[in-house]
Design a protein around this motif. Sequence first.
Motif, short mmCIF file in Angstrom:
data_model
loop_
_atom_site.label_atom_id
_atom_site.label_comp_id
_atom_site.label_asym_id
_atom_site.label_seq_id
_atom_site.Cartn_x
_atom_site.Cartn_y
_atom_site.Cartn_z
N CYS A 24 0.84 -1.19 0.00
CA CYS A 24 0.00 0.00 0.00
C CYS A 24 0.89 1.26 0.00
O CYS A 24 1.71 1.44 0.91
N PHE A 43 -5.95 -5.92 -2.67
CA PHE A 43 -5.73 -4.54 -2.25
C PHE A 43 -6.96 -3.68 -2.55
O PHE A 43 -7.44 -2.94 -1.69
N TYR A 47 -9.47 -2.08 0.42
CA TYR A 47 -8.85 -0.80 0.70
C TYR A 47 -9.63 0.04 1.71
O TYR A 47 -9.04 0.65 2.62
N HIS A 51 -7.84 1.21 4.94
CA HIS A 51 -7.61 2.64 5.15
C HIS A 51 -8.10 3.07 6.53
O HIS A 51 -7.42 3.80 7.26
#
Length: 386
Positions: A24, A43, A47, A51
């Motif tokens: 990332c 990913f 995400y 995040h």
Amino acid sequence: MTVASGGVPCLNNCGKMGSRSFTCPKCIELGFRDGVFCSKECFVTNYKTHHKTMHKKPAVSTYNFPTGTHDHFPSDQHVYTGKLRAVYPDKPVPMREVPAHILKPDYATEVKGRSFQEQAARRMMGKFGKIHTKAEIESMRTVCKLAREVLDLAAATLRPGLTTLEIDDYVHKLCIERDSYPSPLNYRLFPRSVCTSINEVICHGIPDARPLEDGDIINLDVTLYHKGFHGDVNATYPVGNVSEENMNLIRTSRKCLDESIRICKPGTLFRDVGGVIEPVAKAQGFSTNRTYVGHGINQLFHPPPDIAHYANSKSTVGEMKTGMIFTIEPMICIGNQQDVHWPDNWTAVTTDGKCSAQFEETLLVTADGVEVLTAAPGWKLPEPDK
């Protein structure tokens, strides 16, 4: 002392290993070097959750460094996930010496701390454990008893104000008194004789000059090498007045280990260990780290098998057989189980800065069950919950 499962797992928890090719970019920017996924698809699909979990501002620390110490990882080089800091003495403490008469493992004097014997065993044995002879078992009983003695003596010194470098010095001396080499010393270049993991440190904390504080929790991970055999044990302890949440974390971590010991016997699948541990942790709202595993132990520090502490592990194979010896050592986390490393390449910490606790025993599979080789004097497996 635990061992990584062969790499960094994909942060999507898909069961596959991550790849540096799918790191990332935001994690790199924030200094989290282990923000890896197994593929672009993992990913992208994960995400938003990733995040929210990982991309947080670093915890603010008001830590006042004691005179004669400094932050070993300045803020322009590293972002801490919690309030703990690497408190190193201005005057470096050299690697501790071991007398010449004490038998040493092959990595003790190897320039990069590599155990070529261990590497060869993993090539030859694959993922399956060794059946030990009666003589080897007796040697393991001896070293495991010594490891327990050292752990208990070191734990008795814990108090606010004591530094982990002082613990390291004491553990080193206790090992030498028992004609034993402190196994962590120079293993893959680990610089000290014991692992001391405080608060958000999941495992492999390096002793430093930070005085313990009231309310800390600390794991002491002790391994001795005595007359050609390793014995490995660890436990987590409260320092002074500890929060009820952290005390529950310690109790739950021990219970996770005890419940996994309960199922050990010939024929038990190694992957069933994680299937027992994870529900116990989840019942308290906790998680279990997926990077680090239990392992075989004997003349070598970390031979096969590798034993995951979470359910449905695809990498944990084989079954327990009479004469096998291995460790189980679940690392239980209050929050996110995922880990990142300090720049020392050893200290593994929780990504959210919340506390982690761990217990470990070395176990021998017997014809009718299991023998806890590192058991504390008088210890008995608690009665199961009704």
